[in-house]
Design a protein around this motif. Structure first.
Motif, PDB file in Angstrom:
ATOM      1  N   ILE A  59       2.420   1.796  -6.626  1.00 51.05           N
ATOM      2  CA  ILE A  59       1.386   1.764  -5.588  1.00 51.05           C
ATOM      3  C   ILE A  59       1.879   0.989  -4.368  1.00 51.05           C
ATOM      4  CG2 ILE A  59      -0.896   0.819  -5.030  1.00 51.05           C
ATOM      5  CD1 ILE A  59      -1.659   1.494  -7.986  1.00 51.05           C
ATOM      6  N   SER A  60       2.527  -0.153  -4.597  1.00 55.91           N
ATOM      7  CA  SER A  60       3.052  -0.941  -3.483  1.00 55.91           C
ATOM      8  C   SER A  60       4.126  -0.176  -2.723  1.00 55.91           C
ATOM      9  CB  SER A  60       3.616  -2.268  -4.000  1.00 55.91           C
ATOM     10  OG  SER A  60       2.601  -3.089  -4.520  1.00 55.91           O
ATOM     11  N   ALA A  61       4.971   0.568  -3.454  1.00 46.27           N
ATOM     12  CA  ALA A  61       6.034   1.336  -2.803  1.00 46.27           C
ATOM     13  C   ALA A  61       5.458   2.430  -1.911  1.00 46.27           C
ATOM     14  CB  ALA A  61       6.957   1.940  -3.857  1.00 46.27           C
ATOM     15  N   VAL A  62       4.420   3.109  -2.387  1.00 41.71           N
ATOM     16  CA  VAL A  62       3.799   4.166  -1.584  1.00 41.71           C
ATOM     17  C   VAL A  62       3.167   3.570  -0.332  1.00 41.71           C
ATOM     18  CG1 VAL A  62       2.030   5.960  -1.514  1.00 41.71           C
ATOM     19  CG2 VAL A  62       3.397   5.643  -3.588  1.00 41.71           C
ATOM     20  N   PHE A  63       2.407   2.498  -0.495  1.00 44.23           N
ATOM     21  CA  PHE A  63       1.762   1.891   0.668  1.00 44.23           C
ATOM     22  C   PHE A  63       2.786   1.330   1.652  1.00 44.23           C
ATOM     23  CE2 PHE A  63      -2.379   1.536  -1.738  1.00 44.23           C
ATOM     24  CZ  PHE A  63      -3.085   2.338  -0.851  1.00 44.23           C
ATOM     25  N   ARG A  69       0.515  -3.171   3.599  1.00 42.67           N
ATOM     26  CA  ARG A  69       0.836  -4.133   2.550  1.00 42.67           C
ATOM     27  C   ARG A  69      -0.246  -4.071   1.486  1.00 42.67           C
ATOM     28  NH1 ARG A  69       1.546  -9.863   5.115  1.00 42.67           N
ATOM     29  NH2 ARG A  69       1.604 -10.419   2.907  1.00 42.67           N
ATOM     30  N   ALA A  70       0.177  -3.968   0.241  1.00 47.47           N
ATOM     31  CA  ALA A  70      -0.756  -3.949  -0.888  1.00 47.47           C
ATOM     32  C   ALA A  70      -0.440  -5.128  -1.794  1.00 47.47           C
ATOM     33  CB  ALA A  70      -0.639  -2.642  -1.661  1.00 47.47           C
ATOM     34  N   GLU A  71      -1.475  -5.847  -2.188  1.00 42.64           N
ATOM     35  CA  GLU A  71      -1.313  -7.000  -3.066  1.00 42.64           C
ATOM     36  C   GLU A  71      -2.034  -6.715  -4.378  1.00 42.64           C
ATOM     37  OE1 GLU A  71      -1.520 -11.669  -2.341  1.00 42.64           O
ATOM     38  OE2 GLU A  71      -3.514 -10.754  -2.342  1.00 42.64           O
ATOM     39  N   ALA A  72      -1.266  -6.565  -5.440  1.00 39.88           N
ATOM     40  CA  ALA A  72      -1.844  -6.317  -6.759  1.00 39.88           C
ATOM     41  C   ALA A  72      -2.073  -7.644  -7.476  1.00 39.88           C
ATOM     42  CB  ALA A  72      -0.925  -5.427  -7.582  1.00 39.88           C
ATOM     43  N   LYS A  73      -3.218  -7.760  -8.136  1.00 39.38           N
ATOM     44  CA  LYS A  73      -3.550  -8.943  -8.921  1.00 39.38           C
ATOM     45  C   LYS A  73      -4.023  -8.509 -10.301  1.00 39.38           C
ATOM     46  CE  LYS A  73      -4.843 -11.897  -5.007  1.00 39.38           C
ATOM     47  NZ  LYS A  73      -5.901 -12.749  -4.400  1.00 39.38           N
ATOM     48  N   GLU A 247      13.180   8.234  -9.566  1.00 39.74           N
ATOM     49  CA  GLU A 247      14.100   7.110  -9.714  1.00 39.74           C
ATOM     50  C   GLU A 247      13.342   5.823 -10.010  1.00 39.74           C
ATOM     51  OE1 GLU A 247      16.256   7.104  -6.075  1.00 39.74           O
ATOM     52  OE2 GLU A 247      17.359   8.958  -6.523  1.00 39.74           O
ATOM     53  N   LEU A 248      12.231   5.615  -9.307  1.00 41.64           N
ATOM     54  CA  LEU A 248      11.436   4.408  -9.526  1.00 41.64           C
ATOM     55  C   LEU A 248      10.836   4.404 -10.929  1.00 41.64           C
ATOM     56  CD1 LEU A 248       8.987   2.827  -6.973  1.00 41.64           C
ATOM     57  CD2 LEU A 248       8.310   3.096  -9.348  1.00 41.64           C
ATOM     58  N   VAL A 249      10.238   5.528 -11.326  1.00 43.67           N
ATOM     59  CA  VAL A 249       9.622   5.609 -12.655  1.00 43.67           C
ATOM     60  C   VAL A 249      10.666   5.421 -13.747  1.00 43.67           C
ATOM     61  CG1 VAL A 249       8.463   7.148 -14.288  1.00 43.67           C
ATOM     62  CG2 VAL A 249       7.668   7.017 -11.924  1.00 43.67           C
ATOM     63  N   ASP A 250      11.797   6.103 -13.625  1.00 40.68           N
ATOM     64  CA  ASP A 250      12.834   5.993 -14.650  1.00 40.68           C
ATOM     65  C   ASP A 250      13.356   4.566 -14.763  1.00 40.68           C
ATOM     66  OD1 ASP A 250      12.623   8.657 -15.253  1.00 40.68           O
ATOM     67  OD2 ASP A 250      14.380   9.272 -14.080  1.00 40.68           O
ATOM     68  N   ALA A 251      13.519   3.903 -13.621  1.00 41.38           N
ATOM     69  CA  ALA A 251      14.033   2.537 -13.647  1.00 41.38           C
ATOM     70  C   ALA A 251      13.090   1.603 -14.389  1.00 41.38           C
ATOM     71  CB  ALA A 251      14.261   2.036 -12.220  1.00 41.38           C
ATOM     72  N   ILE A 252      11.794   1.750 -14.158  1.00 38.42           N
ATOM     73  CA  ILE A 252      10.824   0.863 -14.798  1.00 38.42           C
ATOM     74  C   ILE A 252      10.649   1.228 -16.268  1.00 38.42           C
ATOM     75  CG2 ILE A 252       8.414   0.118 -14.809  1.00 38.42           C
ATOM     76  CD1 ILE A 252       8.425   0.485 -11.769  1.00 38.42           C
TER      77      ILE A 252
END
Length: 256
Positions: A59-63, A69-73, A247-252
């Protein structure tokens, strides 16, 4: 030596983390607040005070691509749902059901989770769909919806629901201790817990998946964020088309 997938994951995570924490000329009210479950690895969780997992990083990467800027808590899931419902934040990694679509505007799917059933080894039973849980005592997480089919089966008494604990680790402990007959859990999350807890010789997955549930980003309809979500969906699709999403999904996923 750290393998390449873990290198990619931590590079992605810390670049996003530093971006979120930088002192650019963006006011507090311009930061998009996203609430997530604090205890659902590898999808979303907190570790040593840091928010981790597929959904907050994606989500942060898309935003970030959109210029936001997205802040996840991380919160207990019921608290995250409350914050989203009253419009104080978005919610990351939420499933869709009939009640929620009345409350929230949904993004396109972020990732498809495979929900499966685990039992104690040696206590397997024939399983094809939710009807085969009839009469079983089934472990679920407190405050969770598992999608309409499972939710309806729970409410109509097809199985006996035990949702007295808040996370998958606690439910696996109940399963091993014989306090429940089986446990509904995402397969990726289950594999991580089984490896960490050394449960390979104690539990086994039943063959058929019980459900495929997508995780989404949502905002309360009261916020009128439909245009923001439309832009989010377009950017997410661009990332899919150019394979940076994969790439992002596979890495995580591969780092867990």
């Amino acid at each position: 030596m750290m393998n390449i997938d873990r290198k990619i994951y931590f590079s992605l995570f810390f670049s996003l983390f530093l971006g979120l924490c930088s002192t650019t000329a963006i006011s507090e009210e311009d930061i998009l607040q996203i609430s997530i479950d604090q205890a659902y690895p590898p999808y979303m969780y907190t570790s040593n005070g840091n928010v981790m997992g597929l959904y907050p990083v994606l989500i942060s990467a898309v935003f970030e691509r959109m210029g936001y800027r997205a802040e996840a808590k991380g919160y207990p899931w019921k608290r995250a749902l409350h914050l989203g419902e009253v419009g104080k934040s978005g919610i990351g990694g939420i499933y869709m059901n009939e009640e929620r679509v009345k409350i929230y505007d949904y993004s396109d799917p972020l990732y498809d989770e495979e929900l499966v059933v685990y039992v104690q080894k040696g206590k397997e039973f024939s399983f094809n769909d939710v009807a085969d849980l009839r009469g079983k005592k089934v472990g679920l997480n407190y405050g969770w919806s598992y999608g309409d089919a499972i939710d309806r089966a729970r409410e109509s008494g097809v199985f006996v629901s035990d949702d007295s604990v808040r996370n998958n680790v606690a439910n696996f402990k109940k399963l091993v201790g014989g306090r429940i007959d089986c446990f509904v859990v995402d397969e990726l999350a289950a594999r991580k817990i089984i490896a960490e807890q050394g449960l390979e010789d104690k539990v086994v997955r039943l063959d058929s998946a019980i459900s495929i549930n997508s995780g989404y980003l949502v905002f309360s309809k009261n916020r009128n964020d439909q245009e923001l979500l439309a832009d989010f969906n377009r950017t997410l699709q661009i990332m899919r088309d150019e394979h940076s999403y994969d790439e992002l999904v596979d890495a995580i996923v591969n780092s867990n």
